[in-house]
Enzyme design. Structure first.
Site, short mmCIF file in Angstrom:
data_model
loop_
_atom_site.label_atom_id
_atom_site.label_comp_id
_atom_site.label_asym_id
_atom_site.label_seq_id
_atom_site.Cartn_x
_atom_site.Cartn_y
_atom_site.Cartn_z
N ASP A 52 -10.62 2.68 -6.03
CA ASP A 52 -9.56 2.51 -5.01
C ASP A 52 -10.14 2.98 -3.68
OD1 ASP A 52 -7.00 2.07 -3.85
OD2 ASP A 52 -6.44 4.16 -4.14
N SER A 53 -9.37 2.78 -2.61
CA SER A 53 -9.79 3.27 -1.31
C SER A 53 -9.58 4.78 -1.20
CB SER A 53 -8.97 2.58 -0.22
OG SER A 53 -7.59 2.77 -0.51
N TYR B 19 -7.54 0.69 3.34
CA TYR B 19 -7.93 -0.72 3.23
C TYR B 19 -6.87 -1.66 3.82
CZ TYR B 19 -12.06 -0.31 0.14
OH TYR B 19 -13.31 -0.07 -0.38
N GLY B 20 -5.62 -1.18 3.83
CA GLY B 20 -4.52 -2.03 4.31
C GLY B 20 -4.67 -2.49 5.74
N GLU C 251 -1.39 10.07 0.52
CA GLU C 251 -2.59 10.91 0.64
C GLU C 251 -2.20 12.31 1.12
OE1 GLU C 251 -5.91 10.36 0.00
OE2 GLU C 251 -5.60 8.29 -0.68
N CYS D 254 1.33 -1.19 -4.18
CA CYS D 254 0.15 -0.43 -3.75
C CYS D 254 0.09 0.74 -4.72
CB CYS D 254 0.31 0.06 -2.31
SG CYS D 254 -0.87 1.34 -1.83
N THR D 255 -1.11 1.02 -5.22
CA THR D 255 -1.22 2.05 -6.26
C THR D 255 -0.93 3.46 -5.74
OG1 THR D 255 -3.60 2.11 -5.83
CG2 THR D 255 -2.84 0.78 -7.70
N HIS D 256 -0.92 3.62 -4.42
CA HIS D 256 -0.55 4.93 -3.87
C HIS D 256 0.95 5.21 -4.06
CE1 HIS D 256 -4.41 4.91 -1.76
NE2 HIS D 256 -4.19 6.16 -1.41
N CYS E 99 -6.34 -0.96 -7.00
CA CYS E 99 -5.99 -1.15 -5.60
C CYS E 99 -5.54 -2.60 -5.39
CB CYS E 99 -7.22 -0.86 -4.73
SG CYS E 99 -6.98 -1.18 -2.98
N ASN E 100 -4.29 -2.77 -4.98
CA ASN E 100 -3.77 -4.13 -4.74
C ASN E 100 -4.45 -4.78 -3.55
OD1 ASN E 100 -0.84 -4.40 -6.32
ND2 ASN E 100 -1.44 -2.31 -5.88
N THR E 101 -4.72 -3.98 -2.52
CA THR E 101 -5.28 -4.51 -1.28
C THR E 101 -6.67 -5.10 -1.53
OG1 THR E 101 -4.09 -2.71 -0.23
CG2 THR E 101 -5.60 -3.93 1.16
N1 DGL Z 1 -4.08 1.94 -3.00
C1 DGL Z 1 -4.33 0.73 -2.33
C2 DGL Z 1 -3.51 -0.43 -2.83
O1 DGL Z 1 -3.12 -0.45 -3.99
C3 DGL Z 1 -4.60 0.66 -0.86
C4 DGL Z 1 -4.19 1.67 0.13
C5 DGL Z 1 -4.98 1.48 1.44
O2 DGL Z 1 -6.17 1.81 1.43
O3 DGL Z 1 -4.43 0.97 2.41
O4 DGL Z 1 -3.25 -1.36 -2.14
#
Ligand code: DGL
Length: 274
Positions: free
Chosen positions: A12-13, A44-45, A154, A190-192, A76-78
């Site tokens: 992930d990011s 990453y978004g 985060e 988003c996994t966050h 990570c979806n992004t």
């Molecule tokens: N956790 C990530 C996701 O699932 C990305 C968060 C990010 O880096 O913007 O999209």
């Protein structure tokens, strides 16, 4: 074929992939899990697509050399909605992706309105729009690219306090009425975001079913590992429960808070600057 334990690289990011790592541990308690966060590239978004694909390929090449996993889970979806195909073309190891759970949301809604919370990158992706057109064409979909929600997660994992008003402002766009009906299902795209679930439930304008794709990803990973033989690999420098970061953590050479609670206990810095 080897009888050693399966080695999974979760990528992930930042710390978002921990929501996926948690489900993997429940599904595959014997597997060796190594976690890599492209902290130098977070978030990453906000990246432009062409540059982000290049970045992910570069980081993945180094990580695969270092870890030699049996399977990579892009937590990570992004990254998944953008680079999954390219990663599969470029590298031989199997990849499991994480994409917004629009199909199960469309199957579960009773009001016919679903909310999708994602990063701005994932919300813009053709991939996400195709998921909506394919599986939720009969629903009203409120797709929202939340500018700061991953960063708020985060903040929480780093042990700082969350600003509830800011949190509400980030999720509110999916809590609107459409044609007299309101969303009863919200996709955590988003996994966050599952890391903020308790706080989001508290500030949400009304109760909804929140959909976290992590258990489905863990099941898919288990079936891939069952199918494939584990290739014997040479000596391994990186051992189970190691966290790899692409930049120095904020506090010295210490494992950032949040990872220890998830069973990770070793830190490796693979400096991969932008
Ligand atoms: N956790 C990530 C996701 O699932 C990305 C968060 C990010 O880096 O913007 O999209």
């Amino acid at each position: 074929m080897s009888s050693r334990r399966a080695r999974i690289l979760v990528f992930d990011s930042g710390t978002g992939g921990l929501s996926v790592a948690h489900a993997l541990r429940a599904q595959l308690p014997d597997a060796d899990i190594i976690y890599a966060a492209d902290t130098a590239g977070f978030p990453y978004g906000k990246w432009a697509e062409v540059l982000l694909v290049r970045r992910i390929l570069r980081v993945m090449r180094d990580l695969l050399d270092l870890v030699r996993p049996d399977c990579v889970v892009i937590g990570c979806n992004t990254a998944s909605t953008l680079a999954l195909d390219v990663l599969r073309e470029e590298f031989r190891v199997p990849f499991v992706g994480t994409v917004p759970a629009i199909k199960p949301a469309a199957a579960q809604t009773k009001t016919g309105v679903i909310g999708v919370l994602a990063t701005p990158g994932t919300a813009r992706r053709e991939y996400t729009k195709t998921l909506i057109h394919t599986y939720a064409f009969h629903c009203r979909v409120m797709l929202h690219g939340a500018p700061r929600l991953a960063e708020i997660a985060e903040t929480k994992l780093a042990g700082a306090k969350i600003d509830r008003e800011e949190l509400l402002a980030e999720i509110k766009p999916v809590f609107r009425r459409k044609g007299g009906a309101r969303a009863d299902v919200v996709v955590l795209g988003c996994t966050h975001y599952p890391l903020l679930l308790e706080e989001m439930k508290e500030v949400a304008p009304w109760p909804v079913t929140w959909i976290d794709p992590a258990p489905a990803i863990a099941r898919r990973t288990a079936s891939i590992l069952n199918e494939g033989d584990k290739a014997d690999s040479g000596p391994l420098g990186i051992t189970r429960n190691t966290v790899i970061l692409t930049s120095q953590p904020p506090v010295g050479h210490q494992l950032p808070a949040g990872f220890a609670g998830a069973g990770f206990d070793k830190l490796h810095i693979a400096d991969i600057p932008l």
